[in-house]
Design a protein around this motif. Structure first.
Motif, PDB file in Angstrom:
ATOM      1  N   ASP A 328     -15.023  52.061 103.251  1.00 38.08           N
ATOM      2  CA  ASP A 328     -15.326  50.657 103.067  1.00 38.08           C
ATOM      3  C   ASP A 328     -14.801  49.939 101.714  1.00 38.08           C
ATOM      4  OD1 ASP A 328     -16.906  48.342 102.251  1.00 38.08           O
ATOM      5  OD2 ASP A 328     -17.964  48.713 104.062  1.00 38.08           O
ATOM      6  N   PRO A 329     -13.797  49.293 101.875  1.00 37.26           N
ATOM      7  CA  PRO A 329     -13.199  48.912 100.482  1.00 37.26           C
ATOM      8  C   PRO A 329     -14.201  48.058  99.481  1.00 37.26           C
ATOM      9  CG  PRO A 329     -12.408  47.450 102.416  1.00 37.26           C
ATOM     10  CD  PRO A 329     -13.222  48.808 102.692  1.00 37.26           C
ATOM     11  N   ASP A 330     -15.067  47.475 100.286  1.00 33.44           N
ATOM     12  CA  ASP A 330     -16.060  46.760  99.083  1.00 33.44           C
ATOM     13  C   ASP A 330     -16.810  47.552  98.362  1.00 33.44           C
ATOM     14  OD1 ASP A 330     -15.127  44.249 100.171  1.00 33.44           O
ATOM     15  OD2 ASP A 330     -16.706  44.086 101.741  1.00 33.44           O
ATOM     16  N   TYR A 331     -17.254  48.885  98.838  1.00 38.57           N
ATOM     17  CA  TYR A 331     -17.925  49.626  98.115  1.00 38.57           C
ATOM     18  C   TYR A 331     -16.996  50.418  96.927  1.00 38.57           C
ATOM     19  CZ  TYR A 331     -20.933  49.812 101.984  1.00 38.57           C
ATOM     20  OH  TYR A 331     -21.790  49.608 103.195  1.00 38.57           O
ATOM     21  N   HIS A 332     -16.048  50.254  97.197  1.00 39.08           N
ATOM     22  CA  HIS A 332     -14.994  50.805  96.061  1.00 39.08           C
ATOM     23  C   HIS A 332     -14.813  49.599  95.038  1.00 39.08           C
ATOM     24  CE1 HIS A 332     -13.451  54.634  97.660  1.00 39.08           C
ATOM     25  NE2 HIS A 332     -13.567  54.100  98.769  1.00 39.08           N
ATOM     26  N   PHE A 333     -14.933  48.375  95.423  1.00 39.29           N
ATOM     27  CA  PHE A 333     -14.913  47.291  94.610  1.00 39.29           C
ATOM     28  C   PHE A 333     -15.776  47.090  93.725  1.00 39.29           C
ATOM     29  CE2 PHE A 333     -15.453  42.766  94.165  1.00 39.29           C
ATOM     30  CZ  PHE A 333     -14.439  42.318  93.309  1.00 39.29           C
ATOM     31  N   ASN A 334     -17.056  47.111  94.629  1.00 43.77           N
ATOM     32  CA  ASN A 334     -18.201  47.079  93.655  1.00 43.77           C
ATOM     33  C   ASN A 334     -18.218  48.395  92.640  1.00 43.77           C
ATOM     34  OD1 ASN A 334     -19.177  45.069  95.139  1.00 43.77           O
ATOM     35  ND2 ASN A 334     -20.528  46.025  96.330  1.00 43.77           N
ATOM     36  N   ALA A 355      -9.505  50.804  96.770  1.00 45.20           N
ATOM     37  CA  ALA A 355     -10.127  49.629  97.687  1.00 45.20           C
ATOM     38  C   ALA A 355      -8.748  48.891  97.983  1.00 45.20           C
ATOM     39  CB  ALA A 355     -10.846  48.396  96.789  1.00 45.20           C
ATOM     40  N   LEU A 356      -7.723  48.837  97.265  1.00 44.13           N
ATOM     41  CA  LEU A 356      -6.537  48.326  97.734  1.00 44.13           C
ATOM     42  C   LEU A 356      -5.868  49.053  98.708  1.00 44.13           C
ATOM     43  CD1 LEU A 356      -5.307  46.955  94.221  1.00 44.13           C
ATOM     44  CD2 LEU A 356      -5.303  45.581  96.156  1.00 44.13           C
ATOM     45  N   LYS A 357      -5.808  50.194  98.587  1.00 49.54           N
ATOM     46  CA  LYS A 357      -5.443  51.171  99.848  1.00 49.54           C
ATOM     47  C   LYS A 357      -5.819  50.705 101.146  1.00 49.54           C
ATOM     48  CE  LYS A 357      -3.913  55.210  97.270  1.00 49.54           C
ATOM     49  NZ  LYS A 357      -4.039  56.367  96.971  1.00 49.54           N
ATOM     50  N   LEU A 358      -7.109  50.442 101.198  1.00 48.81           N
ATOM     51  CA  LEU A 358      -7.772  50.305 102.162  1.00 48.81           C
ATOM     52  C   LEU A 358      -7.828  48.813 102.804  1.00 48.81           C
ATOM     53  CD1 LEU A 358     -11.149  51.941 101.422  1.00 48.81           C
ATOM     54  CD2 LEU A 358      -9.671  52.711 103.379  1.00 48.81           C
ATOM     55  N   ARG A 359      -7.528  47.711 101.747  1.00 45.96           N
ATOM     56  CA  ARG A 359      -7.438  46.361 101.984  1.00 45.96           C
ATOM     57  C   ARG A 359      -6.508  45.684 100.879  1.00 45.96           C
ATOM     58  NH1 ARG A 359     -12.693  43.331 101.548  1.00 45.96           N
ATOM     59  NH2 ARG A 359     -13.245  44.831 103.051  1.00 45.96           N
ATOM     60  N   PRO A 360      -5.121  45.874 101.429  1.00 50.33           N
ATOM     61  CA  PRO A 360      -4.194  45.601 100.283  1.00 50.33           C
ATOM     62  C   PRO A 360      -3.927  43.903  99.793  1.00 50.33           C
ATOM     63  CG  PRO A 360      -3.358  46.911 102.146  1.00 50.33           C
ATOM     64  CD  PRO A 360      -4.344  46.670 102.405  1.00 50.33           C
ATOM     65  N   ASN A 361      -4.533  43.206 100.743  1.00 50.64           N
ATOM     66  CA  ASN A 361      -4.174  41.819 100.526  1.00 50.64           C
ATOM     67  C   ASN A 361      -5.363  41.130 100.175  1.00 50.64           C
ATOM     68  OD1 ASN A 361      -1.391  41.812 101.565  1.00 50.64           O
ATOM     69  ND2 ASN A 361      -2.251  41.969 103.769  1.00 50.64           N
TER      70      ASN A 361
END
Length: 549
Positions: A328-334, A355-361
């Motif tokens: 989950d990219p949001d967990y990495h972001f948090n 996070a960027l690997k999971l959601r680059p844009n």
């Protein structure tokens, strides 16, 4: 986008289950043959609304009510049932309307979409008119893998006893799927005690309504009619939340008792309601309660977000969320936000890259990466961007139930490796825990398992006697209480006997039961209360027979 099937949702919580169940699994592997003997079937069951064949559209709500009751009873029997929301997803995905009544072919397609092992289909008709309406029900069990449809399972009763019909059908379905199912039918029949039929009708009509105003109105009536009806309180609280009436949502959701099985979902939406009202400390408390029972990553994450809004370091909670669900990219972001703000740029850099690997844009991800690279930990730069942790606002009931279901399976595997007396003791404790929550069918299953493992467990016999007494089976309650007393006299066993004798107006016997209990515990409050009830009944004037012309 296709919603995850049940099997994929089960897989998605695998990391959480692995972490929670590692000690259980290591013990179970020490004795695989025993574990195999006790491993539950793990059946996934889809209950479809029953077809209304009465010709009276005002009774459509009855057909809609069967999945609600059967899901509750089958869930208590250890099956994994598919919720109304997931059932609705399948209909939407297949392009079918809400009121669609499927053929056998479309039933199979729905089941395959949701990975169901069994599908329950049925219909009802009526006899009589006015206040003398009788409901006649038949249900069939479709075994999806074998494409086999069972013979009809039938029951009937007067409309005011609708719960009895639905609970009886649920018991017959459980026996059809698992012929060795041991919970008594009477336990199922008594499981809906305390819910008024009028409240149940408004609850079903409310949850089925398509218009928001009607949903709210129906659910408000249901909760006024039955203030302790937890399912109606939860549904109304969620409706208030959807309407952005956050204070009303929180006040309603707070009525769901913490001992109720719906308290986890209620607690999650209570946390969201408090959060949206900027009451972050109360939101953190609500999320923490849910996480203490079932620490799924979305709950732990939201607990961390509520904590961070109070300017606290929530990086430990975000780390738990990332560990449980690294995809989950949001967990990495948090976690990146939290560690960045405390000056740990190395961890923050690693997490924002993940996070960027999971959601680059994601633009916020990119902006945070720029801040971290610049090494500025406290003040926003450039366009004033100040990274804020993200809340998870979607509650996955399926994920919650599946995680609990898997933990139950792992627990059964562990218990199967224990010596019989220890098995019996642990099953008994589970039964007592369920009794404390008012989950009588679940408690009965644990007490039966305890007695099967260790027939000399007096406490398990007492627990089963209490179940039988609560489910209005006095003769069976007496039998189990006597069995317990023969093994080891106890106050609770004598209390069951006294209640049974008092119910039958056998006051001398009830008094003897109380005296035997007081010999063991002279100051037991429950026994003294029973003694007063017996004395009051013995002093009450006998009813005078009326003369008949």
């Amino acid at each position: 986008m296709l919603k995850p099937s049940f099997s994929r949702l089960l897989a998605s919580s695998a990391l959480l289950i692995t972490a929670l169940a590692a000690p259980l699994r290591s013990q179970a592997q020490a004795s695989p043959s025993a574990a195999d003997e006790k491993q539950p079937g793990g059946h996934v069951v889809l209950v479809l609304p029953f077809d209304n064949r009465s010709g009276n559209p005002n009774l459509n709500w009855i057909g809609d009510s069967f999945p609600d009751t059967l899901n509750q009873r089958l869930g208590s029997a250890g099956f994994l049932t598919i919720s109304r929301d997931d059932r609705q997803f399948a209909l939407d995905h297949l392009g079918l309307p809400v009121d669609f009544r499927p053929t056998r072919a479309t039933t199979i397609r729905i089941a395959q979409t949701l990975d169901a092992d069994y599908v329950i289909v049925g219909s009802f008709n009526t006899q009589g008119t006015g206040t003398n309406i009788r409901i006649l029900v038949q249900a069939q069990v479709l075994e999806v893998n074998k494409l086999h449809l069972s013979q009809p399972l039938q029951d009937s009763s007067e409309l005011p006893r609708l719960f009895d019909i639905e609970n009886a059908i649920a018991w017959k379905v459980a026996r059809q799927i698992e012929p060795g199912f041991t919970v008594a039918e009477q336990t199922f029949l008594s499981a809906s005690a305390g819910i008024r039929l009028s409240a149940f009708e408004n609850y079903i009509r409310g949850t089925s309504a398509t218009a928001s105003d009607e949903r709210t109105k129906r659910l408000e009536v249901a909760t006024l009619d039955a203030p302790t009806y937890a399912a109606a309180q939860l549904a109304l609280g969620k409706q208030y939340y959807a309407d952005r009436s956050y204070d009303k949502a929180a006040a309603t959701l707070a009525h769901v008792p913490s001992s109720d099985r719906l308290s986890l979902e209620a607690g999650f939406y209570l946390g969201l309601s408090r959060f949206n009202a900027a009451k972050y400390a109360e939101a953190e408390t609500a999320f923490a309660f849910v996480a203490s029972r079932l620490p799924l990553p979305e709950v732990v994450n939201d607990q961390g977000v509520a904590q961070s809004r109070q300017n606290k370091d929530a990086s430990a909670l975000f780390q738990r969320a990332v560990t449980a669900d690294p995809g989950d990219p949001d967990y990495h972001f948090n976690l990146a936000v939290a560690t960045y703000k405390r000056g740990d740029f190395a961890t923050a850099s690693r997490e924002i890259q993940a996070a960027l690997k999971l959601r680059p844009n994601d633009n916020e991800f990119k902006q945070l990466q720029t801040l971290i690279s610049a090494g500025r930990a406290t003040k926003p730069v450039g366009d004033g961007f100040d990274p804020t942790t993200r809340l998870r606002r979607t509650y996955s009931e399926a994920s919650f139930r599946q995680a609990a279901f898997q933990l139950d399976q792992m627990r059964s595997m562990r218990l199967a490796t224990l010596p019989p007396k220890q098995q019996g003791a642990e099953y008994t404790q589970l039964g007592q825990d369920y009794m404390a929550q008012g989950l009588v069918p679940e408690a009965e299953e644990q007490f039966l398992s305890a007695i099967q493992a260790d027939p000399s467990n007096a406490t398990a016999h007492t627990g089963l006697a209490q179940v039988r007494q609560l489910s209005d089976s006095p003769d069976d309650a007496r039998k189990e209480a006597m069995a317990s007393i023969r093994l080891a006299p106890s106050v609770n066993a004598y209390i069951v006997l006294a209640k049974v004798d008092l119910q039958k107006n056998e006051l001398a016997a009830a008094s003897t039961d109380v005296q035997n209990a007081l010999k063991l515990e002279p100051r037991n409050a429950a026994v003294l209360q029973l003694q007063q009830a017996i004395q009051a009944k013995s002093q009450a004037p006998a009813a005078t027979p009326q003369a008949h012309p």
